[in-house]
Structures are given as structure tokens and as C-alpha cells.
Design an enzyme around this catalytic site. Structure first.
Site, PDB file in Angstrom:
ATOM      1  N   LYS A  78       0.854  -1.189   0.000  1.00 12.65           N
ATOM      2  CA  LYS A  78       0.000   0.000   0.000  1.00 12.65           C
ATOM      3  C   LYS A  78       0.885   1.232   0.000  1.00 12.65           C
ATOM      4  O   LYS A  78       1.955   1.228   0.607  1.00 12.65           O
ATOM      5  CB  LYS A  78      -0.870   0.010   1.266  1.00 12.65           C
ATOM      6  N   GLY A 178     -25.290   3.072   1.509  1.00  6.12           N
ATOM      7  CA  GLY A 178     -24.376   3.551   0.469  1.00  6.12           C
ATOM      8  C   GLY A 178     -24.745   2.963  -0.874  1.00  6.12           C
ATOM      9  O   GLY A 178     -24.739   1.749  -1.061  1.00  6.12           O
ATOM     10  N   VAL A 179     -25.116   3.838  -1.818  1.00  2.46           N
ATOM     11  CA  VAL A 179     -25.486   3.369  -3.161  1.00  2.46           C
ATOM     12  C   VAL A 179     -24.657   4.114  -4.204  1.00  2.46           C
ATOM     13  O   VAL A 179     -25.173   4.602  -5.200  1.00  2.46           O
ATOM     14  CB  VAL A 179     -27.007   3.498  -3.420  1.00  2.46           C
ATOM     15  N   GLY A 180     -23.356   4.220  -3.941  1.00  2.00           N
ATOM     16  CA  GLY A 180     -22.423   4.852  -4.882  1.00  2.00           C
ATOM     17  C   GLY A 180     -22.064   3.868  -5.973  1.00  2.00           C
ATOM     18  O   GLY A 180     -22.920   3.140  -6.481  1.00  2.00           O
ATOM     19  N   HIS A 181     -20.774   3.820  -6.324  1.00  2.00           N
ATOM     20  CA  HIS A 181     -20.341   2.945  -7.419  1.00  2.00           C
ATOM     21  C   HIS A 181     -20.713   1.491  -7.149  1.00  2.00           C
ATOM     22  O   HIS A 181     -21.472   0.881  -7.899  1.00  2.00           O
ATOM     23  CB  HIS A 181     -18.828   3.078  -7.627  1.00  2.00           C
ATOM     24  N   VAL A 182     -20.181   0.942  -6.064  1.00  4.43           N
ATOM     25  CA  VAL A 182     -20.429  -0.479  -5.770  1.00  4.43           C
ATOM     26  C   VAL A 182     -21.888  -0.692  -5.368  1.00  4.43           C
ATOM     27  O   VAL A 182     -22.587  -1.538  -5.931  1.00  4.43           O
ATOM     28  CB  VAL A 182     -19.482  -0.984  -4.650  1.00  4.43           C
TER      29      VAL A 182
HETATM   30  P1  NAD Z   1     -18.380   5.569  -3.717  1.00  6.14           P
HETATM   31  O1  NAD Z   1     -17.770   6.802  -3.127  1.00  6.14           O
HETATM   32  O2  NAD Z   1     -18.762   5.536  -5.137  1.00  6.14           O
HETATM   33  O3  NAD Z   1     -19.709   5.183  -2.885  1.00  6.14           O
HETATM   34  C1  NAD Z   1     -19.826   5.347  -1.522  1.00  6.14           C
HETATM   35  C2  NAD Z   1     -21.218   5.897  -1.247  1.00  6.14           C
HETATM   36  O4  NAD Z   1     -21.412   5.926   0.155  1.00  6.14           O
HETATM   37  C3  NAD Z   1     -21.412   7.323  -1.783  1.00  6.14           C
HETATM   38  O5  NAD Z   1     -22.584   7.375  -2.574  1.00  6.14           O
HETATM   39  C4  NAD Z   1     -21.524   8.142  -0.528  1.00  6.14           C
HETATM   40  O6  NAD Z   1     -22.366   9.273  -0.670  1.00  6.14           O
HETATM   41  C5  NAD Z   1     -22.095   7.136   0.448  1.00  6.14           C
HETATM   42  N1  NAD Z   1     -21.930   7.480   1.856  1.00  6.14           N
HETATM   43  C6  NAD Z   1     -20.929   8.174   2.441  1.00  6.14           C
HETATM   44  N2  NAD Z   1     -21.181   8.310   3.758  1.00  6.14           N
HETATM   45  C7  NAD Z   1     -22.349   7.680   3.999  1.00  6.14           C
HETATM   46  C8  NAD Z   1     -23.128   7.475   5.169  1.00  6.14           C
HETATM   47  N3  NAD Z   1     -22.773   7.956   6.361  1.00  6.14           N
HETATM   48  N4  NAD Z   1     -24.281   6.776   5.056  1.00  6.14           N
HETATM   49  C9  NAD Z   1     -24.678   6.285   3.849  1.00  6.14           C
HETATM   50  N5  NAD Z   1     -23.980   6.468   2.715  1.00  6.14           N
HETATM   51  C10 NAD Z   1     -22.830   7.155   2.797  1.00  6.14           C
HETATM   52  O7  NAD Z   1     -17.371   4.388  -3.339  1.00  6.14           O
HETATM   53  P2  NAD Z   1     -17.361   2.896  -3.899  1.00  6.14           P
HETATM   54  O8  NAD Z   1     -16.284   2.771  -4.901  1.00  6.14           O
HETATM   55  O9  NAD Z   1     -18.756   2.473  -4.231  1.00  6.14           O
HETATM   56  O10 NAD Z   1     -16.861   2.108  -2.603  1.00  6.14           O
HETATM   57  C11 NAD Z   1     -17.746   1.820  -1.519  1.00  6.14           C
HETATM   58  C12 NAD Z   1     -17.034   0.966  -0.490  1.00  6.14           C
HETATM   59  O11 NAD Z   1     -16.580  -0.243  -1.100  1.00  6.14           O
HETATM   60  C13 NAD Z   1     -15.778   1.599   0.126  1.00  6.14           C
HETATM   61  O12 NAD Z   1     -15.652   1.135   1.459  1.00  6.14           O
HETATM   62  C14 NAD Z   1     -14.644   1.016  -0.717  1.00  6.14           C
HETATM   63  O13 NAD Z   1     -13.414   1.023  -0.023  1.00  6.14           O
HETATM   64  C15 NAD Z   1     -15.174  -0.392  -0.929  1.00  6.14           C
HETATM   65  N6  NAD Z   1     -14.627  -1.096  -2.096  1.00  6.14           N
HETATM   66  C16 NAD Z   1     -14.817  -0.587  -3.351  1.00  6.14           C
HETATM   67  C17 NAD Z   1     -14.336  -1.285  -4.450  1.00  6.14           C
HETATM   68  C18 NAD Z   1     -14.569  -0.786  -5.856  1.00  6.14           C
HETATM   69  O14 NAD Z   1     -14.410  -1.572  -6.798  1.00  6.14           O
HETATM   70  N7  NAD Z   1     -14.953   0.465  -6.046  1.00  6.14           N
HETATM   71  C19 NAD Z   1     -13.652  -2.497  -4.274  1.00  6.14           C
HETATM   72  C20 NAD Z   1     -13.484  -3.012  -2.979  1.00  6.14           C
HETATM   73  C21 NAD Z   1     -13.985  -2.291  -1.902  1.00  6.14           C
END
Ligand code: NAD
Length: 344
Positions: A78, A178-182
Site C-alpha cells: 500500500k 451507500g449506493v455509490g459505485h459499488v
Molecule cells: P463511492 O464513493 O462511489 O460510494 C460510496 C457511497 O457511500 C457514496 O454514494 C456516498 O455518498 C455514500 N456514503 C458516504 N457516507 C455515507 C453514510 N454515512 N451513510 C450512507 N452512505 C454514505 O465508493 P465505492 O467505490 O462504491 O466504494 C464503496 C465501499 O466499497 C468503500 O468502502 C470502498 O473502499 C469499498 N470497495 C470498493 C471497491 C470498488 O471496486 N470500487 C472495491 C473493494 C472495496
């Protein structure tokens, strides 16, 4: 490093300072036993340099476990940049980071992580070939989220089979934090499978578009813990299973893509005592690193990625079954299996 409380047999820690750009970075390599150390680069305003080192030590060890459980030819590493990701970033700083990565001669492969974007890492990639997760290039793998989400969805089904006796999610109630990317892609899969969704997010636009696409009910961010759902799927923050939330979560399954979901490992023991089936985060969310590993291999092959994700879900099943047989918590069984895979 040797005195640090987070030291766990790490191979090396490398500190980099670049006077011209102000870059202060630490690259920690936990293990190269399975292959070059793979893990993203995080930028954070740590209070002290020691805090930055502790984070890098913990995160690099976690990457060794994640890569081993995804059965990838990668060790764990990392990079952390000590700085404010909103005010301190410059292209030159990331080029300096690229030169730092290059100086390790391929022992460490980087990608984006919290506070660092694909665009930032593209500057680093001008100085080194040891950067993945890019959107352009011969084997560019692009956004890993859809692959992460596919693994999470299949992992939820594996948990449902064990907790409810069927992996049919039709009519199952899922509370998604959380309904972002993942989380967004996970909700798409769940809605297609007929699950009933309740969702929460701090971003109203994202929330509205996912609700529109999936028919989900929206609740306030803090209310998501109290929803009387069958499955709780955390896809936002870390440490969301903690002494304050653990008794509020009603679901029989906790399975989602967020990293570091348990505030401390003993939360996993408490979940087991409460009869809640927990999918260890770094196992169920390994799809993203599988996608990045395909890029590192130099030849992005979607069929290879798909096969690895299927195998990852089987591994998750093995963890859940062993934990059940031995009456132990799933996170402890996963840690033990990862350590054993690295040793082997
Ligand atoms: P992202 O930023 O696209 O989505 C995160 C979402 O969580 C956002 O929509 C944000 O507004 C929301 N959020 C933030 N604080 C919040 C709260 N208090 N309550 C509810 N929602 C809240 O990120 P992502 O890429 O979707 O990643 C999400 C998680 O998955 C992270 O923990 C990341 O480390 C993990 N992860 C992601 C990947 C990947 O491929 N992107 C892979 C492994 C792990």
C-alpha cells in the site's frame, strides 16, 4: 517499523520525500511471497507521520489477505501520501510518486484508493509502468466497481443459501447502506433478482437515481441500521459494525462491499453469538482487485476475471461453512485461511 504495534512481519517500508512538490509518501510492502505487492494509493491528512505509517502497515497486510483469498499472484502492499487530497494535489506530486514507485523496480504495483483518482494515477503512470486501474492503455481495466458488485451480489446469494436455506432473493428484504459505485450496481442486481430494497446515502442525487431504477424505499442515513431487513449490505464506510450499531442491526446476514466493516475483530465474534452471518469484507469485495490483477497481467481477459470471481464466491462459501462447522466467527476463519495460503 519493527517497534510499531501494526508491524506483522512486513517485508519493508519505504519513505519518500520530494522537496520540489512536497510529496511525503510511504510505500509499505507486507509480502511478496505470492507475487509483486499489489494495493492502492491513499491520500489522507494524517495527524502524525506515525499515523500514516500505521495506516500503511495495516492496509498493506490487509491487501496480502485480500489477494490471497482471491487467489491472485499478488502479495500485499500500500502507498499512503501524507497530505490533504482536496488542497495539496498537483500533477507534479503524482509524477514524483510515480518515480518513487518506479524505484522499487516492480516489487509494488499501485492503483487509486481513497483521496486519489484514476486521473491522479495517470500522472504517476507517466513515470512508471507499475500502475494499474487506469482508463487508457493496452490492458486498461477501467472502473472495477461493476466487478466488485457482481462478486458482492453472488456473495449475498451464498450467504442467503446458508442463512435462509435458499439463495432465491425474490421477496427478500435488503437494507443497503451507500449506493455509490459499488452499492448502486449491487442494488441493480438485487432488484433484478426480485429483492425488496431499503436504501440510505448522504448524496441525495445518487439516492434518487438508485431509488428510481430499483423501486427502493429511502430512509435517513442513521435509520438504515434499524430497518427490519433480512440482509444488511454495507457499501459505504468502514467500522459500521461497532458497539453502538451492533444491537440495532436486525438482519440475519451482513454482506456488502465496504472495506473494514468491523470496528474490531471481536465484533465478528459478537455477530456469531447473535446468530448473524457475516461475509468477511475482504473476501466478498475481492472482485475489484481481480479486475486490476487482470490489467497487471498485461492482457485483460474478461473470461479470466469471471472465472476468478466465481472461484472467489466458492472461497467465501468455504469460509462460511468452516466457521459453521467449527463454531467460530467467519472473520477469524478468513484470516486464518489467508495466512495459511500465504504461508503455503
Ligand atoms: P463511492 O464513493 O462511489 O460510494 C460510496 C457511497 O457511500 C457514496 O454514494 C456516498 O455518498 C455514500 N456514503 C458516504 N457516507 C455515507 C453514510 N454515512 N451513510 C450512507 N452512505 C454514505 O465508493 P465505492 O467505490 O462504491 O466504494 C464503496 C465501499 O466499497 C468503500 O468502502 C470502498 O473502499 C469499498 N470497495 C470498493 C471497491 C470498488 O471496486 N470500487 C472495491 C473493494 C472495496
Amino acid at each position: 517499523m519493527f517497534d510499531n504495534t501494526a508491524f506483522a512481519g512486513h517485508e519493508s517500508a519505504h519513505h519518500f520525500f520530494d522537496a520540489k512538490t512536497g510529496l511525503r509518501a510511504i510505500i509499505v510492502i507486507h509480502s511478496t511471497v505470492r507475487g509483486p505487492a499489489g494495493g492502492g494509493c491513499r491520500m489522507w491528512s494524517y495527524a502524525t507521520a506515525d499515523d500514516a505509517l500505521v495506516d500503511a502497515l495495516r492496509l498493506s497486510e490487509g491487501m496480502s489477505y485480500k489477494n490471497a483469498m482471491a487467489d491472485l499472484p499478488l502479495g500485499g502492499g500500500k502507498a499512503v501520501i501524507w497530505g490533504n487530497s482536496k488542497t495539496d494535489k498537483t500533477p507534479e506530486m503524482f509524477r514524483a510518486l510515480g518515480r518513487a514507485i518506479e524505484s522499487l523496480n516492480g516489487k509494488y504495483w499501485s492503483a487509486e484508493d481513497v483521496g486519489v483518482s484514476v486521473a491522479d494515477m495517470a500522472y504517476a503512470a507517466e513515470e512508471t509502468k507499475y500502475v494499474a486501474g487506469l482508463s487508457t492503455g493496452k490492458a486498461a481495466s477501467g472502473d472495477p466497481s461493476p466487478v466488485t458488485a457482481k462478486g458482492v451480489f453472488l456473495g449475498i446469494k451464498a450467504c442467503a443459501l446458508r442463512a435462509f436455506g435458499t439463495d432465491d432473493l425474490n421477496g427478500r428484504h435488503v437494507a443497503a447502506q451507500g449506493v455509490g459505485h459499488v452499492g448502486g450496481y449491487v442494488c441493480d442486481h438485487l432488484a433484478k433478482a426480485g429483492a425488496k430494497l431499503t436504501i440510505a446515502d448522504v448524496n441525495q442525487d445518487t439516492l434518487n437515481s438508485v431509488a428510481k431504477a430499483t423501486g427502493a424505499k429511502i430512509v435517513a442515513p442513521d435509520e438504515i441500521y434499524d430497518v427490519a431487513a433480512d440482509i444488511f449490505s454495507p457499501n459505504a464506510l468502514g467500522a459500521i459494525v461497532n458497539p453502538k450499531t451492533i444491537d440495532r442491526i436486525k438482519a440475519k446476514v451482513i454482506a456488502g462491499g465496504a472495506n473494514n466493516q468491523l470496528s474490531t475483530p471481536d465484533m465478528g465474534d459478537k455477530l456469531r453469538e447473535k446468530g448473524v452471518l457475516y461475509a468477511p469484507d475482504y473476501v466478498i469485495n475481492g472482485g475489484g482487485i481481480i479486475n486490476i490483477a487482470a490489467e497487471i497481467s498485461g492482457n485483460y481477459d474478461p473470461a479470466w476475471v469471471e472465472g476468478k470471481v466465481q472461484r472467489l464466491v466458492e472461497t467465501l462459501g468455504e469460509v462460511l461453512d468452516q466457521a459453521q462447522r467449527e463454531g467460530r466467527s467467519t472473520n477469524r476463519v478468513a484470516d486464518e485461511m489467508a495466512i495459511e495460503r500465504i504461508a503455503r
